[in-house]
Design a protein around this motif. Sequence first.
Motif, PDB file in Angstrom:
ATOM      1  N   ARG A 124       1.115  -1.496   0.120  1.00  0.00           N
ATOM      2  CA  ARG A 124      -0.120   0.279   0.120  1.00  0.00           C
ATOM      3  C   ARG A 124       1.024   1.362  -0.197  1.00  0.00           C
ATOM      4  O   ARG A 124       0.237   2.289  -0.660  1.00  0.00           O
ATOM      5  CB  ARG A 124      -0.515   0.041   1.565  1.00  0.00           C
ATOM      6  N   HIS A 149       1.502   1.396  -3.689  1.00  0.00           N
ATOM      7  CA  HIS A 149       0.838   2.239  -4.386  1.00  0.00           C
ATOM      8  C   HIS A 149       0.704   3.826  -4.312  1.00  0.00           C
ATOM      9  O   HIS A 149       0.710   4.692  -4.935  1.00  0.00           O
ATOM     10  CB  HIS A 149      -0.067   1.759  -3.886  1.00  0.00           C
ATOM     11  N   VAL A 155      -2.566   4.774   3.383  1.00  0.00           N
ATOM     12  CA  VAL A 155      -1.255   3.892   3.160  1.00  0.00           C
ATOM     13  C   VAL A 155      -3.622   3.212   4.021  1.00  0.00           C
ATOM     14  O   VAL A 155      -3.747   2.429   2.742  1.00  0.00           O
ATOM     15  CB  VAL A 155      -1.606   3.341   4.316  1.00  0.00           C
ATOM     16  N   ASN A 156      -4.109   3.903   4.581  1.00  0.00           N
ATOM     17  CA  ASN A 156      -5.955   2.527   4.364  1.00  0.00           C
ATOM     18  C   ASN A 156      -7.002   3.753   4.053  1.00  0.00           C
ATOM     19  O   ASN A 156      -7.725   2.825   4.743  1.00  0.00           O
ATOM     20  CB  ASN A 156      -5.732   3.266   6.112  1.00  0.00           C
ATOM     21  N   VAL A 174      -6.995   3.102  -1.439  1.00  0.00           N
ATOM     22  CA  VAL A 174      -6.133   2.165  -2.016  1.00  0.00           C
ATOM     23  C   VAL A 174      -6.002   0.886  -1.533  1.00  0.00           C
ATOM     24  O   VAL A 174      -5.124   0.207  -2.164  1.00  0.00           O
ATOM     25  CB  VAL A 174      -4.445   3.300  -0.319  1.00  0.00           C
ATOM     26  N   LYS A 175      -7.130   0.594  -0.505  1.00  0.00           N
ATOM     27  CA  LYS A 175      -7.731  -0.369   0.053  1.00  0.00           C
ATOM     28  C   LYS A 175      -8.197  -1.021  -1.362  1.00  0.00           C
ATOM     29  O   LYS A 175      -8.321  -2.633  -2.187  1.00  0.00           O
ATOM     30  CB  LYS A 175      -8.025  -1.128   0.949  1.00  0.00           C
ATOM     31  N   MET A 202      -5.446  -2.586  -3.682  1.00  0.00           N
ATOM     32  CA  MET A 202      -4.684  -3.806  -3.396  1.00  0.00           C
ATOM     33  C   MET A 202      -6.205  -4.948  -3.733  1.00  0.00           C
ATOM     34  O   MET A 202      -5.151  -5.996  -4.752  1.00  0.00           O
ATOM     35  CB  MET A 202      -4.365  -3.438  -2.415  1.00  0.00           C
TER      36      MET A 202
END
Length: 277
Positions: free
Chosen positions: A183, A186, A232-233, A237-238, A241
């Motif tokens: 992440r 990314h 990142v959270n 982003v998730k 992924m």
Amino acid sequence: MSLMSKLLMSTVAATVALSANAQPDNKLLLKYVKKAVVKNPEVKVKGVTVLESKTDERLPGWTILLTTMDLEYQKKEIHAPETMFVKDGLVTGHLVDLKTGNDYRDNIKPSVPQSYYNDDHLLFGNKDAEHKILIFSDPQCPFCQELVPEIFNTAKENPTKIAVYYYHLPLLRIHPVSDVLTRVMHVAQHEGKMDIVEKIYSLKINPRETDMTKILSAVKTQTGYSVTAAQVNAKEVKEAMKADEIAAGKMMVSGTPTIYIDGKWDKMRNGHKNLIK
């Protein structure tokens, strides 16, 4: 034995009659999977999707179906790849050459859809480059650490020859730390900081580390890149992924690094060297 092996337990001898044509309908494929592929009674087979139907000159008369099985295990959805060989109303998951011991299911992968070559996944090189290399990788995978940076450098040095399209495939059972690291990569990529993506490959950290604060601190100390937990959270982003995970499933990718050159699987992982001769 892997979790997937426990779920499926397919055998070389599993063959069932289907139909007289080379392209059995979905109901018959579903019946085959339930009867001969998925042996674990705790696993529910929800469906089978044919990703690609192809032939191979080494297997005259056989049609190769590259599929995804939609399964449910302990209330979790699992999308598992399965190769099927169909001929004269019969289907099997394995075709083994008795002379060489070669199992053809280990040598056949789907072709890369054109849609996979998109700007979001372009890492190095020009998008109109002569050759396209597509990579599924985990930055903590030792084989990836040895090979992938070399491919990155080759593309950077030859941007009109080679474009690298990169997909994240963290192997979380082996390297839990890769959940956060991929992440971070990314976020860095979408900030245009491609050098950070490359530096993550040489990051020294416990592969089983899961403390985000410690991971982000290690990234900052070793690469100079500062990223927040909120970044990142982030939902997008998730989702990115998850999309990469789905893309890997559709390509029947199960390990890293998995590499394709101009749409074809590079089993030996050295084809990039021939592109710049």
